[in-house]
Design a protein around this motif. Structure first.
Motif, PDB file in Angstrom:
ATOM      1  N   LEU A 158       0.895  -1.218   0.135  1.00 40.57           N
ATOM      2  CA  LEU A 158      -0.077  -0.110   0.181  1.00 40.57           C
ATOM      3  C   LEU A 158       0.998   1.091   0.186  1.00 40.57           C
ATOM      4  CD1 LEU A 158      -3.144  -0.415   2.185  1.00 40.57           C
ATOM      5  CD2 LEU A 158      -2.996   0.414  -0.378  1.00 40.57           C
ATOM      6  N   PRO A 159       1.847   1.232   0.971  1.00 40.78           N
ATOM      7  CA  PRO A 159       2.689   2.704   0.861  1.00 40.78           C
ATOM      8  C   PRO A 159       3.272   2.935  -0.448  1.00 40.78           C
ATOM      9  CG  PRO A 159       3.072   1.548   2.918  1.00 40.78           C
ATOM     10  CD  PRO A 159       2.191   0.533   2.116  1.00 40.78           C
ATOM     11  N   GLN A 160       3.768   1.531  -1.050  1.00 41.29           N
ATOM     12  CA  GLN A 160       4.435   1.803  -2.415  1.00 41.29           C
ATOM     13  C   GLN A 160       3.612   2.218  -3.541  1.00 41.29           C
ATOM     14  OE1 GLN A 160       7.565   1.604  -2.830  1.00 41.29           O
ATOM     15  NE2 GLN A 160       7.836   1.257  -0.429  1.00 41.29           N
ATOM     16  N   VAL A 161       2.115   1.880  -3.401  1.00 45.27           N
ATOM     17  CA  VAL A 161       1.141   2.347  -4.278  1.00 45.27           C
ATOM     18  C   VAL A 161       0.787   3.645  -4.137  1.00 45.27           C
ATOM     19  CG1 VAL A 161      -1.134   1.756  -5.232  1.00 45.27           C
ATOM     20  CG2 VAL A 161       0.460  -0.118  -4.676  1.00 45.27           C
ATOM     21  N   LEU A 162       0.559   3.833  -2.819  1.00 44.15           N
ATOM     22  CA  LEU A 162       0.123   5.306  -2.577  1.00 44.15           C
ATOM     23  C   LEU A 162       1.098   6.533  -2.554  1.00 44.15           C
ATOM     24  CD1 LEU A 162      -2.361   4.217   0.285  1.00 44.15           C
ATOM     25  CD2 LEU A 162      -2.942   4.905  -1.931  1.00 44.15           C
ATOM     26  N   THR A 163       2.284   6.410  -2.816  1.00 43.81           N
ATOM     27  CA  THR A 163       3.476   7.478  -2.980  1.00 43.81           C
ATOM     28  C   THR A 163       2.812   8.599  -3.533  1.00 43.81           C
ATOM     29  OG1 THR A 163       4.154   6.554  -4.957  1.00 43.81           O
ATOM     30  CG2 THR A 163       5.400   5.994  -2.908  1.00 43.81           C
ATOM     31  N   VAL A 164       1.916   8.598  -4.688  1.00 41.71           N
ATOM     32  CA  VAL A 164       1.219   9.817  -5.125  1.00 41.71           C
ATOM     33  C   VAL A 164       0.501  10.389  -4.072  1.00 41.71           C
ATOM     34  CG1 VAL A 164       0.105  10.595  -7.034  1.00 41.71           C
ATOM     35  CG2 VAL A 164       1.061   8.160  -7.185  1.00 41.71           C
ATOM     36  N   PHE A 165      -0.360   9.680  -3.389  1.00 46.27           N
ATOM     37  CA  PHE A 165      -1.237  10.210  -2.284  1.00 46.27           C
ATOM     38  C   PHE A 165      -0.395  10.438  -1.119  1.00 46.27           C
ATOM     39  CE2 PHE A 165      -3.524   7.710  -5.043  1.00 46.27           C
ATOM     40  CZ  PHE A 165      -4.223   8.583  -5.983  1.00 46.27           C
ATOM     41  N   ALA A 166       0.795  10.541  -0.800  1.00 46.97           N
ATOM     42  CA  ALA A 166       1.431  10.194   0.519  1.00 46.97           C
ATOM     43  C   ALA A 166       1.031  10.803   1.612  1.00 46.97           C
ATOM     44  CB  ALA A 166       3.010  10.834   0.312  1.00 46.97           C
ATOM     45  N   GLU A 167       0.279  12.073   1.449  1.00 47.41           N
ATOM     46  CA  GLU A 167      -0.290  12.810   2.683  1.00 47.41           C
ATOM     47  C   GLU A 167      -1.645  11.857   3.086  1.00 47.41           C
ATOM     48  OE1 GLU A 167      -0.214  16.465   0.168  1.00 47.41           O
ATOM     49  OE2 GLU A 167       1.471  14.928  -0.065  1.00 47.41           O
ATOM     50  N   TYR A 168      -2.212  11.230   2.222  1.00 53.63           N
ATOM     51  CA  TYR A 168      -3.482  10.427   2.596  1.00 53.63           C
ATOM     52  C   TYR A 168      -3.297   9.094   2.975  1.00 53.63           C
ATOM     53  CZ  TYR A 168      -5.178  14.626   0.511  1.00 53.63           C
ATOM     54  OH  TYR A 168      -5.524  15.961   0.248  1.00 53.63           O
ATOM     55  N   GLU A 169      -1.938   8.603   2.980  1.00 51.79           N
ATOM     56  CA  GLU A 169      -1.379   7.274   3.099  1.00 51.79           C
ATOM     57  C   GLU A 169      -2.223   6.540   4.455  1.00 51.79           C
ATOM     58  OE1 GLU A 169       2.757   6.323   2.850  1.00 51.79           O
ATOM     59  OE2 GLU A 169       2.308   4.803   4.454  1.00 51.79           O
ATOM     60  N   GLN A 170      -1.815   7.421   5.635  1.00 57.83           N
ATOM     61  CA  GLN A 170      -2.382   6.996   6.737  1.00 57.83           C
ATOM     62  C   GLN A 170      -4.110   7.127   6.700  1.00 57.83           C
ATOM     63  OE1 GLN A 170      -0.247   5.822   8.986  1.00 57.83           O
ATOM     64  NE2 GLN A 170       1.677   6.723   7.789  1.00 57.83           N
ATOM     65  N   LEU A 171      -4.404   7.839   6.305  1.00 58.92           N
ATOM     66  CA  LEU A 171      -6.079   7.767   6.122  1.00 58.92           C
ATOM     67  C   LEU A 171      -6.463   6.713   5.225  1.00 58.92           C
ATOM     68  CD1 LEU A 171      -8.096  10.176   6.686  1.00 58.92           C
ATOM     69  CD2 LEU A 171      -8.136  10.487   4.228  1.00 58.92           C
ATOM     70  N   VAL A 172      -5.847   6.249   4.244  1.00 57.59           N
ATOM     71  CA  VAL A 172      -6.409   4.931   3.619  1.00 57.59           C
ATOM     72  C   VAL A 172      -6.113   3.850   4.358  1.00 57.59           C
ATOM     73  CG1 VAL A 172      -5.932   3.691   1.645  1.00 57.59           C
ATOM     74  CG2 VAL A 172      -5.920   6.099   1.345  1.00 57.59           C
ATOM     75  N   LEU A 173      -4.767   3.824   5.139  1.00 57.09           N
ATOM     76  CA  LEU A 173      -4.591   2.613   5.742  1.00 57.09           C
ATOM     77  C   LEU A 173      -5.472   2.388   7.108  1.00 57.09           C
ATOM     78  CD1 LEU A 173      -0.768   2.758   6.376  1.00 57.09           C
ATOM     79  CD2 LEU A 173      -2.314   0.987   5.000  1.00 57.09           C
ATOM     80  N   GLY A 174      -5.972   3.616   7.515  1.00 54.23           N
ATOM     81  CA  GLY A 174      -7.139   3.585   8.836  1.00 54.23           C
ATOM     82  C   GLY A 174      -8.418   3.104   8.122  1.00 54.23           C
ATOM     83  N   ALA A 175      -8.632   3.526   7.066  1.00 51.47           N
ATOM     84  CA  ALA A 175     -10.187   3.183   6.664  1.00 51.47           C
ATOM     85  C   ALA A 175     -10.039   1.799   6.152  1.00 51.47           C
ATOM     86  CB  ALA A 175     -10.265   4.107   5.288  1.00 51.47           C
ATOM     87  N   VAL A 176      -9.052   1.238   5.493  1.00 48.94           N
ATOM     88  CA  VAL A 176      -9.019  -0.146   5.118  1.00 48.94           C
ATOM     89  C   VAL A 176      -9.126  -0.889   6.303  1.00 48.94           C
ATOM     90  CG1 VAL A 176      -7.600  -1.982   4.172  1.00 48.94           C
ATOM     91  CG2 VAL A 176      -7.705   0.131   3.032  1.00 48.94           C
TER      92      VAL A 176
END
Lengths: 318, 378
Positions: free
Chosen positions: A275-293
């Motif tokens: 996930l963090p590798q895929v989400l580099t484009v949205f680095a600021e939202y990475e934690q948000l996506v992780l939490g939501a998942v």
């Protein structure tokens, strides 16, 4: 779990590891693969502790830290060969788990979580503050394993990424094989029995304290070996490896994939490493996506991804 | 008709773009996480500079394609991103490594794959021993210690008390200062530490005050710790000078401490901090003020010293690319190593095969905080 099921799971894992490189467009994917396998190995250990025996630990990064620093320190101070350092780390982790596990495994639920949390933080503090020995927060260099050079002399030239992909893949399959064997062994049955009900398990003659301790020590050794592999492939290690966040990450991986399932644990590790590798484009939202998942999985697939999906595929009646 | 014109226009516009090669530059900094105070201004600087250079026509007509990753201060992630930059994004050069830990992870990959890498971290171990492809822009802690100690010598101070943070920066500087103190005739009589989250350092400072013969206090650390030390120092009414490190050389530090308590504090800083007070014939005047103006206009705040490290790294890399025989890692590395007298915000860089830092303690400026701001005192 039937005999067939065990070999099926192992075969899926081994074939996936062997076949995936055919689709790798660049060497970077070997690195990500190796990281997934290392994380998965630690998580398989947690499957034994959390999934089989029903205990929790928020301090397993402490054992990963011990394994990692064993690889950094033993060759330098004890003159041990780098290939033997993971063994030393595993022994130290195992003995330490045995010593601290005896008192703290008497605790249950939140209390156990807090006690293990404390252990993890202690290890991380020692690694950070014992600057003379560990290099402090800046970390220290880890000696090369030397196996790649041996293979090169045998005419088998591998890049660092390829070598560590293979090495950690093999260790993961071994680890999964041991964990799957344990599941149906008398020990595994005893662990699962006390998971269901400690009183019932004790009534039928299971030594509850002993089995809990066993699960704790085994999972500590898994985490330690994973930490050693990480240190060896990175060639540099800092106290972050033993940090609280790393502990939480491990438990999250286990819970996400399915805490009772070895294959699920690998899937959880793969998703959270990718996930963090895929989400580099949205680095600021990475934690948000992780939490939501995490929240969505907990609500809709409370058993974790793989077991829930498998159940759905088989039909609900089962 | 209009369609045809549009297509023709599109074709015309597309052609030069297709024919134009691009230079792939990679960066991995800690824009979030515990080291964000380093990485965030660095990321902003790198993005701003690459955009400005591209707008001004790029390097010999070629545009720079920047790939910037945020490693969150985690060395493990930094290594993965470095691998990704080299293997997947196929960059010709890397800038980054906000902390010593992330730098050490990246430099391993850069050395293995032969990609020039300019680090933004302080530790001396990055360039000592010299590694073929690794350079760095910040001064080392050791130079800061040497600069401070020579100012002490000039003031006739020879016995000091030290108080250091236990974080990476403080611990590393503490060790380096104690290491060089003897060579410069400085004796460290008291050696105290504090945790990075501590809210009070009065007990440690009291112990230093009760040590006989201490003529000055040196605080190695950055973040909020030095601000607390400075305030406690003023509250305890010391009548000896307080030296801080380059880690707190920023206006934010003065604001945090307050104008009264911070007065008289001395520290080694870079020209970036005193941009508006530099003499117009100062070699760094132009570069420092141009950069500060651009940064202020774009982000509405002053660039920190750490942002200056990133500025110098990008400027050095671009300069090397302009001079290189071709845009390829080895050619850029050779050009970088041949850099002579390049003026940056941190100092004037001259690289050589034996020196991949290219600065010396004289590039530091000894500053004192006065009632009307920073004053250069050497």
């Amino acid at each position: 779990m039937t005999w067939r099921n065990k070999w099926l799971q192992l075969a899926i894992l081994a074939i996936a590891i062997a076949v995936l490189p055919l689709f790798f467009p660049s060497g970077y994917y070997y690195r990500v693969g190796a990281l997934i396998f290392v994380n998965a190995l630690a998580v398989v250990g947690l499957v034994i502790l959390i999934g089989y025996a029903g205990q929790i630990s928020l301090g397993h990064a402490g054992f990963a830290g011990i394994g990692a620093y064993a690889c950094a320190l033993a060759p330098e101070h004890l003159g041990l060969h780098p290939a033997l350092s993971p063994v030393l780390g595993a022994v130290v982790s195992g003995v330490l788990a045995l010593l601290i596990g005896r008192p703290i495994l008497r605790l249950k639920g939140y209390y156990l979580a807090v006690a293990t949390l404390g252990f993890g933080i202690l290890v991380s503090m020692v690694l950070t503050n014992e600057r003379a020995l560990t290099g402090g927060p800046d970390g220290m260099q880890v000696a090369d394993l030397g196996l790649r050079a041996v293979l090169r002399d045998l005419g088998w030239r591998l890049s660092g990424g390829e070598f560590w992909y293979g090495a950690s893949g093999i260790v993961l399959v071994l680890g999964a094989w041991i964990a799957l064997n344990l599941f149906d062994s008398p020990t595994g049955r005893a662990m699962r029995a006390l998971h269901g009900s400690e009183v019932a398990a004790a009534t039928v003659g299971v030594d509850v304290a002993r089995q809990k301790l066993r699960a704790f020590v085994i999972s500590a050794v898994y985490a330690s070996v994973a930490g050693s592999l990480l240190a060896l492939q990175n060639g540099y290690i800092t106290p972050d490896v033993a940090g609280f966040l790393h502990s939480v990450e491990m438990v999250t991986m286990a819970v996400l994939g399915g805490v009772g399932s070895v294959l699920g644990a690998t899937l959880g590790a793969a998703i959270l490493t990718l996930l963090p590798q895929v989400l580099t484009v949205f680095a600021e939202y990475e934690q948000l996506v992780l939490g939501a998942v995490m929240i969505l999985v907990m609500i809709f697939l409370p058993q974790g991804l793989l077991p829930s999906i498998a159940r759905r595929l088989r039909g609900r009646d089962e | 008709m209009r369609n045809t014109t549009a297509s023709a226009m599109a074709l015309l516009l597309a052609l030069p773009v297709a024919a134009q090669a691009e230079i792939r530059l990679g960066a991995s900094v800690s824009a979030t996480g515990p080291a964000a105070f380093l990485g965030d201004p660095e990321a902003k600087t790198i993005e701003m500079m690459v955009e400005d250079i591209n707008e001004a026509g790029g390097i010999d007509g070629e545009q720079i394609a920047l790939t910037l990753y945020d490693d969150g201060g985690d060395p493990n992630k930094a290594r993965t991103f470095a691998t990704r930059l080299v293997e997947d994004d196929e960059v010709v050069a890397i800038i980054g490594g906000s902390t010593t830990g992330t730098t050490m992870s990246i430099l391993d990959v850069a050395e293995d794959e032969g990609i020039p890498f300019i680090s933004l971290a302080g530790a001396i171990s990055i360039v000592d021993p010299v590694r073929e492809y690794v350079f760095k822009t910040p001064h080392t802690d050791r130079m800061a210690c040497e600069k401070i100690f020579s100012d002490m010598q000039a003031q006739g101070i020879s016995r000091i008390g030290m108080i250091s943070g236990t974080d990476g920066f403080g611990a590393s500087m503490q060790a380096q200062c104690k290491d060089v103190a003897g060579d410069q005739g400085i004796e460290v009589l008291a050696d105290e530490t504090y945790g990075p989250q501590d809210a009070d350092t009065t007990p440690q400072l009291t112990r230093i005050r009760n040590t006989d013969g201490v003529q000055a206090v040196l605080n190695a650390g950055f973040g909020q710790g030095p601000a607390i030390v400075t305030r406690n120092f003023a509250q305890l009414g010391f009548d000896i000078p307080l030296y801080q490190s380059h880690g707190v050389a920023s206006n934010a530090f003065v604001e945090l401490v307050g104008p009264e308590a911070s007065q008289g504090v001395r520290l080694p800083g870079t020209a970036l901090l005193i941009g508006d007070r530099l003499a117009e014939d100062d070699p760094q005047y132009q570069v420092v003020n141009d950069y500060t103006a651009a940064y202020r206009e774009r982000y509405g705040q002053d660039p920190s010293t750490f942002a200056g490290y990133a500025h110098d790294a990008v400027a050095l890399m671009v300069d090397a690319m302009r001079r290189a025989d071709e845009i390829a890692p080895d050619a850029i590395r050779d050009a970088l190593e041949a850099t002579q007298g390049f003026v940056g915000t941190t100092g004037v860089y001259t690289f050589s095969p034996e020196d991949h830092l290219g600065l010396d303690p004289s590039d530091f400026r000894m500053l004192e905080i006065t009632a009307d701001g920073w004053k250069q005192i050497d």
